[in-house]
Design a protein around this motif. Sequence first.
Motif, PDB file in Angstrom:
ATOM      1  N   GLY A 124      -3.126  34.744  12.507  1.00 55.97           N
ATOM      2  CA  GLY A 124      -1.895  35.194  11.871  1.00 55.97           C
ATOM      3  C   GLY A 124      -0.634  34.937  12.687  1.00 55.97           C
ATOM      4  O   GLY A 124       0.472  35.030  12.160  1.00 55.97           O
ATOM      5  N   MET A 125      -0.798  34.617  13.981  1.00 58.64           N
ATOM      6  CA  MET A 125       0.374  34.321  14.801  1.00 58.64           C
ATOM      7  C   MET A 125       1.026  33.033  14.320  1.00 58.64           C
ATOM      8  O   MET A 125       0.351  32.126  13.846  1.00 58.64           O
ATOM      9  N   SER A 126       2.336  32.946  14.467  1.00 55.93           N
ATOM     10  CA  SER A 126       3.056  31.725  14.105  1.00 55.93           C
ATOM     11  C   SER A 126       2.968  30.726  15.261  1.00 55.93           C
ATOM     12  O   SER A 126       2.595  31.080  16.386  1.00 55.93           O
ATOM     13  N   TYR A 127       3.339  29.484  14.982  1.00 59.08           N
ATOM     14  CA  TYR A 127       3.363  28.460  16.028  1.00 59.08           C
ATOM     15  C   TYR A 127       4.306  28.888  17.154  1.00 59.08           C
ATOM     16  O   TYR A 127       3.977  28.772  18.333  1.00 59.08           O
ATOM     17  N   GLY A 142       4.719  26.857  26.426  1.00 62.11           N
ATOM     18  CA  GLY A 142       4.841  25.416  26.247  1.00 62.11           C
ATOM     19  C   GLY A 142       4.389  25.013  24.861  1.00 62.11           C
ATOM     20  O   GLY A 142       3.622  25.729  24.216  1.00 62.11           O
ATOM     21  N   ILE A 143       4.883  23.854  24.417  1.00 58.07           N
ATOM     22  CA  ILE A 143       4.530  23.370  23.084  1.00 58.07           C
ATOM     23  C   ILE A 143       3.211  22.603  23.137  1.00 58.07           C
ATOM     24  O   ILE A 143       2.889  21.993  24.151  1.00 58.07           O
ATOM     25  N   GLY A 144       2.470  22.666  22.079  1.00 60.11           N
ATOM     26  CA  GLY A 144       1.223  21.922  21.990  1.00 60.11           C
ATOM     27  C   GLY A 144       1.477  20.491  21.557  1.00 60.11           C
ATOM     28  O   GLY A 144       2.572  20.136  21.125  1.00 60.11           O
ATOM     29  N   THR A 145       0.439  19.679  21.665  1.00 58.21           N
ATOM     30  CA  THR A 145       0.504  18.290  21.210  1.00 58.21           C
ATOM     31  C   THR A 145      -0.100  18.226  19.813  1.00 58.21           C
ATOM     32  O   THR A 145      -1.258  18.610  19.622  1.00 58.21           O
ATOM     33  N   LEU A 146       0.693  17.774  18.867  1.00 64.44           N
ATOM     34  CA  LEU A 146       0.225  17.678  17.485  1.00 64.44           C
ATOM     35  C   LEU A 146      -0.835  16.594  17.389  1.00 64.44           C
ATOM     36  O   LEU A 146      -0.606  15.445  17.749  1.00 64.44           O
ATOM     37  N   GLN A 147      -2.033  16.956  16.915  1.00 63.17           N
ATOM     38  CA  GLN A 147      -3.131  16.001  16.731  1.00 63.17           C
ATOM     39  C   GLN A 147      -3.114  15.425  15.330  1.00 63.17           C
ATOM     40  O   GLN A 147      -3.261  14.239  15.128  1.00 63.17           O
ATOM     41  N   ASP A 183       2.119  27.802   8.874  1.00 60.74           N
ATOM     42  CA  ASP A 183       2.668  28.336  10.122  1.00 60.74           C
ATOM     43  C   ASP A 183       1.973  29.626  10.587  1.00 60.74           C
ATOM     44  O   ASP A 183       2.577  30.470  11.233  1.00 60.74           O
ATOM     45  N   GLN A 184       0.704  29.763  10.281  1.00 72.64           N
ATOM     46  CA  GLN A 184      -0.072  30.899  10.778  1.00 72.64           C
ATOM     47  C   GLN A 184      -1.355  30.401  11.409  1.00 72.64           C
ATOM     48  O   GLN A 184      -2.045  29.538  10.848  1.00 72.64           O
ATOM     49  N   LEU A 185      -1.678  30.942  12.576  1.00 68.79           N
ATOM     50  CA  LEU A 185      -2.908  30.586  13.269  1.00 68.79           C
ATOM     51  C   LEU A 185      -4.093  31.016  12.415  1.00 68.79           C
ATOM     52  O   LEU A 185      -4.176  32.171  12.000  1.00 68.79           O
TER      53      LEU A 185
END
Length: 109
Positions: free
Chosen positions: A52-55, A64-69, A93-95
């Motif tokens: 439920g967490m957002s990005y 830090g930002i993740g790398t979009l796969q 936009d929810q985990l």
Amino acid sequence: MLKKFSGVLAITLGLSSCAAYEQGKLIDIEDSNAYVWQKYMNEQEFNQLEVGMSYLDVVNTAKGIGTLQKEGIYIWQDENRLTQAYEIHFQNDQLIEKKVIELRGHSTR
């Protein structure tokens, strides 16, 4: 017709400014790290992530930002282990899913 166009333009500009604001927040989060490796995720941060967490919440947690796969799937390298990373899945936009993945081969760091 002009009224409809101005309404669409206002919505477009509003969305653009929201995206720019969010991008600025992401940059601020990464810039707050004293060391480059701190933008990666560690096991303690991974364990704090909840469905439920957002990005943006995840970026705040990892610092830090993740790398979009691919659409909705981001990877964060582990801060300490070159052979481990964290794969986080988002929908709207929810985990929705998180998992530890084992890496093999050459490191890009």
